[in-house]
Design an enzyme around this catalytic site. Sequence first.
Site, mmCIF file in Angstrom:
data_model
loop_
_atom_site.group_PDB
_atom_site.id
_atom_site.type_symbol
_atom_site.label_atom_id
_atom_site.label_comp_id
_atom_site.label_asym_id
_atom_site.label_seq_id
_atom_site.Cartn_x
_atom_site.Cartn_y
_atom_site.Cartn_z
ATOM 1 N N LYS A 139 0.827 -1.208 0.000
ATOM 2 C CA LYS A 139 0.000 0.000 0.000
ATOM 3 C C LYS A 139 0.863 1.260 0.000
ATOM 4 C CE LYS A 139 -1.642 1.844 3.864
ATOM 5 N NZ LYS A 139 -1.706 3.306 4.071
ATOM 6 N N ASN A 140 1.846 1.311 0.887
ATOM 7 C CA ASN A 140 2.638 2.533 1.044
ATOM 8 C C ASN A 140 3.580 2.783 -0.123
ATOM 9 O OD1 ASN A 140 1.426 3.151 3.456
ATOM 10 N ND2 ASN A 140 3.006 2.183 4.713
ATOM 11 N N CYS A 192 -4.366 13.204 12.489
ATOM 12 C CA CYS A 192 -4.924 11.857 12.338
ATOM 13 C C CYS A 192 -4.839 11.169 13.684
ATOM 14 C CB CYS A 192 -4.193 11.073 11.260
ATOM 15 S SG CYS A 192 -2.569 10.513 11.726
ATOM 16 N N ARG A 227 1.443 14.594 12.344
ATOM 17 C CA ARG A 227 2.108 14.427 11.051
ATOM 18 C C ARG A 227 2.146 15.735 10.244
ATOM 19 N NH1 ARG A 227 0.295 8.729 8.226
ATOM 20 N NH2 ARG A 227 0.344 7.430 10.022
ATOM 21 N N ASP A 237 5.053 1.024 12.207
ATOM 22 C CA ASP A 237 3.865 0.340 11.706
ATOM 23 C C ASP A 237 3.770 -1.108 12.177
ATOM 24 O OD1 ASP A 237 2.802 2.505 10.447
ATOM 25 O OD2 ASP A 237 3.320 1.890 8.415
ATOM 26 N N ARG A 280 -8.236 -0.247 5.081
ATOM 27 C CA ARG A 280 -7.366 0.752 4.456
ATOM 28 C C ARG A 280 -6.025 0.148 4.059
ATOM 29 N NH1 ARG A 280 -5.510 4.564 7.887
ATOM 30 N NH2 ARG A 280 -4.446 5.343 6.059
#
Length: 417
Positions: free
Chosen positions: A22-23, A116, A121, A304, A396
């Site tokens: 994803k990233n 968030c 961030r 993460d 997500r």
Amino acid sequence: MEKIVIRGGNRLKGDVQVSGAKNSALPLLFATLLAPGVHRVSNVPQLRDITTVEKVLSILGAHVIRDGDVFSVDANAIESIEAPYDLVRTMRASVLVLGPLLARLGHARVSLPGGCAIGARPINLHLKGLEALGAKISLDHGYIEARAKRLRGARIYLDTPTVGGTENLMMAAALARGTTLLENAAREPEIVELAEALNKMGGKVDGAGSDTITIEGVDELKPLIHSVMPDRIEAGTFMIAAAITRGDVRVIGALPHHQEALIAKLREAGAELIEEAGAIRVKGPRKILPVDIKTRPHPGFPTDMQAQFMALMALAGGSSVISENVFENRFMHVCELQRMGADITIEGHAATVKGVKSLCGAPVMATDLRASASLILAGLAADNTTEVSRIYHLDRGYERIETKLKALGADIERVKE
């Protein structure tokens, strides 16, 4: 609304295939804005964030066709310069349109992403870097507006090694006049892959993976044809799933050079890891040993993976200390793990985890993407039934995780609330 129901206690066994990262897919898809023509990006995971990227690209004028895991992006008619709040607020990475739009069209208007769940961030380093490249930037009614007839190369020192900032500036500098030097740049594998993609497009990027990246600007770029690398965070989550269930799982697509910090800590926790070509096999320990971790930018232990590793340590035979040094509010999963019987105490940026003999299933609520994964892992090892709600966070970043875990022997299902 949906929730995931897990009846814990099953040892996981078998092979699991890791989806595309994803990233990495996010910046690669936004990089298609840099060049007219039809781009082809494959091995793109089917996730909520990817759907958001598709909407952003379409609003900007791209014609996007998705066929399974392949995205075709016709970027010939990019005319709009605005990424609206309604989309940016659902995915902070939407701010990555700023560099490509500014480099190609000379003008970009992007909603401020705001905070968030896991921290503020701030994007000030993105903006300072773009100003160094010659952009004039103003803030108006919650939007960033950036203008530049032609960006010019510059020497930019990033106060902290921001991944998004490094990506935005790499893409902007790819079409700048002259050479850009990014110092104290992020070193994540996703940065390396973006550099490889830009070079495939005719860019001249050197040094990605180190803390100094050199970008020699070119006059134009060509369409991208690229396959997204496997997701190292998804791979790491399955590796911990094997360890926490005392299972035996071969994670196909897990790349050892992307997982060095996690591999070291899992071995320290007593797991057996066998590195194979294109895969890592994990055999869980009979007794989980306590291990201290400190999250750091790559190549350190990834933030993460912190929540997932904490779930493992909740069942260790002793106490461990988990220090979060990247985000200031990333212990929101602790309260939910405590509902399952975990013994965790937070003091500042550190959590002391005293291992318990067993966790007990309970109704829990996901607070962010990686927190949701930690609750899934805890549920796999817990006695009785765990129900995880608010799993839109999970969607997500994890593609069909319940289907993949079920194939490994987990008693897990997605149901309507």
